[in-house]
Design an enzyme around this catalytic site. Structure first.
Site, PDB file in Angstrom:
ATOM      1  N   ASP A 295     -66.425 -40.225  40.590  1.00  0.00           N
ATOM      2  CA  ASP A 295     -67.446 -41.260  40.454  1.00  0.00           C
ATOM      3  C   ASP A 295     -67.743 -41.842  41.848  1.00  0.00           C
ATOM      4  OD1 ASP A 295     -69.284 -42.987  39.393  1.00  0.00           O
ATOM      5  OD2 ASP A 295     -67.976 -43.784  37.835  1.00  0.00           O
ATOM      6  N   GLU A 486     -72.250 -52.169  34.322  1.00  0.00           N
ATOM      7  CA  GLU A 486     -70.862 -52.077  34.784  1.00  0.00           C
ATOM      8  C   GLU A 486     -70.186 -53.461  34.765  1.00  0.00           C
ATOM      9  OE1 GLU A 486     -69.979 -49.082  37.740  1.00  0.00           O
ATOM     10  OE2 GLU A 486     -72.066 -48.457  37.769  1.00  0.00           O
TER      11      GLU A 486
HETATM   12  C1  BGC Z   1     -71.049 -45.162  37.483  1.00  0.00           C
HETATM   13  C2  BGC Z   1     -71.364 -43.806  36.883  1.00  0.00           C
HETATM   14  C3  BGC Z   1     -72.656 -43.272  37.452  1.00  0.00           C
HETATM   15  C4  BGC Z   1     -72.581 -43.243  38.970  1.00  0.00           C
HETATM   16  C5  BGC Z   1     -73.826 -42.691  39.641  1.00  0.00           C
HETATM   17  C6  BGC Z   1     -71.191 -45.178  38.987  1.00  0.00           C
HETATM   18  O1  BGC Z   1     -71.160 -46.487  39.490  1.00  0.00           O
HETATM   19  O2  BGC Z   1     -69.743 -45.543  37.100  1.00  0.00           O
HETATM   20  O3  BGC Z   1     -71.429 -43.914  35.487  1.00  0.00           O
HETATM   21  O4  BGC Z   1     -72.925 -41.994  36.925  1.00  0.00           O
HETATM   22  O5  BGC Z   1     -72.383 -44.575  39.421  1.00  0.00           O
HETATM   23  O6  BGC Z   1     -74.871 -43.574  39.615  1.00  0.00           O
END
Ligand code: BGC
Length: 600
Positions: A295, A486
């Site tokens: 991630d 998030e």
């Molecule tokens: C998130 C992921 C996401 C990635 C790319 C991260 O902050 O946890 O779910 O796919 O960013 O944007």
């Protein structure tokens, strides 16, 4: 490698042949994913970079479907100019439609799809998402999220289909089928990405270990409000497997070829460096032969030294790294680690071969990649009709003791921010990472939909401050959570805010029958508000087609949604010590159980 129409052995042979021709730097570059604002197409060609992504804000300017296609094409073309011409995989967060693209169809977030409980509908939604994504040239969706979200205080609750591992497994597999379509090497397919592996929905409130990660340069958004997202999932292995790993079995069986490592820890150990879970369980025990992507800055949380992060993550089983910024440093570190003997070359070769195998299975290699669907499919009428149907199917009638719904044609006093706001309807992960308010993209609002209905006289006052003499048969109040994504959405207390309660009381005085609609990414504690309203409906985060909510309110579509997770009744939950499924917010009272919904 199920789910792909291409012969897996051929993909593996291709990958092995090509790996043998690559220099160490080219191999390292193949394992590199860079966010698009941090790399030019020429640099992609120069280094033979494996993947580029549009993270939040990774949109072209202007943000139109056609400009997306031009932007992605530039990177894809650049990769073909690299020494070996290895194709590039372009990734996006198409988590509820191709949701960064202005004008794309925005479907309900997963929690709403969970409420439909309908795998065929979920498959259709993700099919349309794939077509819109592929139309812009991107062939990789970082979806579906397979989190079993046990604590509604978590800011990512809405990305989860619910708190039942079986439901998440069923709908997650349907999403994979939808994204892949008739075959990964066919036009209109995108490769899915099961995320976030594993245990992301089971973290304990207050366990985010910021103290052990002081070296991280926390940027805007990753802030002090984060209390549970990226935290520690404190459960025994049996529970981890039964609750959080379960959906991965179905997602893999449906043919998913990429898995994203999670920011969370398991009993104190970060997943990005977890050899047992990434390699022993996922790759060896479950036979996953695709590749693991880290991630965003996920490996950087492993150690203050970026070199050690690379060694630890790749050794543990991460194959491609979402760097996402300093790609040169990442490539250098991989090369240095192999040369110093800290990272076995065989591990790098294995990772490269996995990436190349997936690219081959997707038909990216030869003779021509499948053509993108026409750009006009982005936000097309068919997809919007499907979204409207999904919105109606996701609505849950939480209470309606006297059966006041559907509404009969009459005068309706309408109030609340959520009734006429596309941004609020869509929530986070829409156009921007955190989403936004107002007309951020094209769509229909609940107010707009209601105004189209024959026989209804609609009187709109967002604040609910009507003249004292005003009285009507119906009041429709649409309350909305502000958009978030998030950990910015982590909330200690899920009680409906005081100003929203005041609005309920204000509108109540002007109407015979009061309907409350909630635009929300998770259950909110309603307590006495339930009795002040004649009916309460959860609309979740419906996306661009708000008219679907009107359809159920006026009876043009039946209420068929059921709660995909428990709905708390007391004050905010206190802790989630066990993480056991079905006991999603232990320490709280339950207002309604999972499965609740007053049917038509
Ligand atoms: C998130 C992921 C996401 C990635 C790319 C991260 O902050 O946890 O779910 O796919 O960013 O944007």
């Amino acid at each position: 490698m199920s789910g792909a129409t291409i012969d897996p052995t051929r993909s593996q042979v291709y990958a092995a042949d090509l790996t043998a021709k690559m220099t160490l730097v080219e191999k390292a570059a193949q394992l590199t994913q860079v966010e698009k604002n941090s790399i030019t197409p020429d640099e992609v060609a120069e280094f033979a970079i494996g993947s580029v992504l549009s993270g939040s804000g990774g949109n072209p300017d202007p943000n139109t479907p056609a400009d997306w296609r031009l932007m992605v094409d530039e990177y894809l073309d650049a990769a073909t100019r690299s020494r070996l011409g290895v194709p590039l995989l372009y990734g996006t967060d198409s988590v509820h439609g191709h949701s960064n693209v202005r004008g794309a169809t925005i479907f309900p977030h997963n929690i709403g799809l969970g409420a439909t409980g309908d795998p065929e509908l979920v498959e259709a939604v993700y099919r349309a998402t794939a077509v819109e994504t592929a139309a812009t040239g991107a062939r990789w969706a970082f979806a579906p999220t397979l989190a079993v979200a046990l604590d509604a205080r978590w800011g990512r609750t809405y990305e989860s289909f619910g708190d039942d591992p079986d439901l998440v497994a069923r709908l997650g597999a349907a999403a994979v089928r939808g994204l892949h379509g008739d075959g990964l090497d066919r036009s209109g397919s995108v490769v899915s990405c099961l995320k976030h592996y594993v245990g992301d929905g089971g973290t304990t409130w207050g366990s985010i270990g910021r103290g052990d990660m002081e070296w991280i340069d926390w940027w805007d958004g990753w802030g002090p409000g984060w209390r549970i997202d990226q935290g520690d999932t404190i459960v025994d292995e049996e529970t981890l497997r039964a609750v959080h790993l379960k959906p991965y079995l179905d997602g893999l069986a449906a043919g998913s070829l990429t898995v994203m490592a999670s920011y969370n820890s398991w009993n104190g150990d970060k997943l990005h460096g977890h050899r047992y879970l990434l390699t022993d369980v996922l790759k060896h025990e479950l036979g996953f032969d695709g590749f693991v992507i880290s991630d965003w800055l996920g490996i950087d949380q492993l150690d203050p030294d970026p070199y050690r992060c690379v060694v630890d993550a790749l050794s543990a089983g991460v194959d491609m790294v979402m760097v996402p910024f300093e790609f040169r440093r990442f490539i250098d570190n991989v090369v240095r680690a192999v040369e110093a003997g800290d990272l076995p070359l065989e591990r790098v070769d294995d990772a490269v071969a996995r990436v190349l195998t997936v690219k081959h299975a997707m038909g990216l290699v030869a003779p021509q990649p499948p053509p993108p669907p026409p750009i006009e499919t982005v936000g097309c009428d068919d997809h919007r009709r499907l979204a409207r149907r999904a919105v109606a199917a996701s609505a849950v009638r939480l209470s309606d003791p006297a059966g006041v719904l559907p509404l009969a044609p009459a005068t309706v006093l309408v109030a609340g921010e959520g009734v006429d706001d596309i941004g609020l309807q869509c929530g986070g992960w829409t156009i921007e990472w955190q989403g936004g308010r107002g007309p951020i993209t094209r769509g229909t609002t609940i107010l707009g939909g209601l105004r189209e209905c024959a026989g209804f006289e609609v009187v709109h006052e967002p604040t609910g401050r009507f003249e004292p003499s005003v009285h009507a048969r119906y009041g429709l109040l649409v309350l909305a959570e502000p958009p978030y994504s998030e950990g910015s959405g982590d909330r200690a207390d899920l009680t409906l805010p005081a100003e929203d309660r005041a609005l309920v009381e204000r509108l109540r005085r002007h109407v015979d029958t009061l309907i409350l609609v909630l635009i929300t990414g998770r259950p909110l504690v309603l307590d006495s508000v339930i009795d002040q309203c004649d009916a309460v409906v959860a609309a979740w985060l419906p996306g661009s087609e708000g008219t679907g909510i009107v359809d159920v309110l006026i009876g043009a579509a039946p209420f068929s949604g059921r709660l995909p997770r428990t709905w708390p009744g007391g004050p905010g939950p206190t802790d989630n010590p066990t993480g056991s499924a079905g006991n999603s917010t232990s320490g709280e009272q339950t207002q309604w159980d999972r499965g609740h919904g007053v049917m038509t």
